[in-house]
Scaffold this motif. Structure first.
Motif: not given
Length: 187
Positions: A39-43, A48-51, A56-59
């Motif tokens: 979470r610290v590195f991905i957030f 910036f890229f996935h606001r 497809f995230e729910a699936r």
């Protein structure tokens, strides 16, 4: 984990047994540590890229959950998850039952979505198709939208006299899939 006075004895017993499982002792600390750093590195990248969701995230979330439930989860863990998913909307329905003008009929296209929806859990595929996780998370937002504090306080005595619907009336076919296929590794 401590014994909680406001939950059933079944839940307290399940929590107590969980403390001795290998996954609780060895796997859970590693996963929590890994998840924290992830979470610290991905957030920042997500910010910036996935606001906005791609769709497809729910699936993916429900697919991974269904896979884990079918092949790795213990029967008790799946039963606890099913009970949670079915009892929470029943409690919300109970709280909203005395409020005027807040009932919307269940929609057959929105299974697992909406407080008044259908929460019969027949199979894992149905869970993935109908976005169980996201739909369940949105229940609290729907509750806040429909809740009227003044109505609630006026009808509090009536609400205390009424008994919520029984979750035992819902179908739980997912439990059968877990019992036949799962390796019973993770609780």
């Amino acid at each position: 984990m401590k014994s909680l006075p406001y939950v059933t004895e079944y839940v307290n017993t399940a929590f107590e047994r969980e403390k001795s499982n290998w996954d609780y002792v060895f796997l859970r600390p590693v996963l929590i540590f890994f998840y924290f750093f992830l979470r610290v590195f991905i957030f920042p990248f997500k910010f910036f890229f996935h606001r906005r969701p791609y769709g497809f995230e729910a699936r993916c979330i429900d697919g991974l959950l269904a896979f884990g439930m079918k092949y790795f989860a213990t029967n008790e863990a799946v039963e606890m998850m099913v009970r949670h998913v079915q009892i929470e909307p029943l409690l919300y329905r109970h709280i909203l039952s005395t409020q005027s003008g807040n009932h919307t009929p269940p929609s057959p296209l929105r299974k697992f979505n909406g407080i008044d929806g259908d929460f019969n859990m027949d199979d894992l595929r149905e869970m993935v198709i109908n976005n169980l996780t996201i739909g369940h998370d949105e229940l609290s937002y729907e509750m806040l939208e429909r809740f009227d504090k003044n109505d609630f306080l006026e009808n509090l005595d009536e609400l205390r006299r009424k008994i919520p619907e029984d979750h035992g009336l819902f179908r739980k076919g997912i439990l059968e899939a877990t019992q036949t296929s799962s390796r019973q590794w993770i609780g």
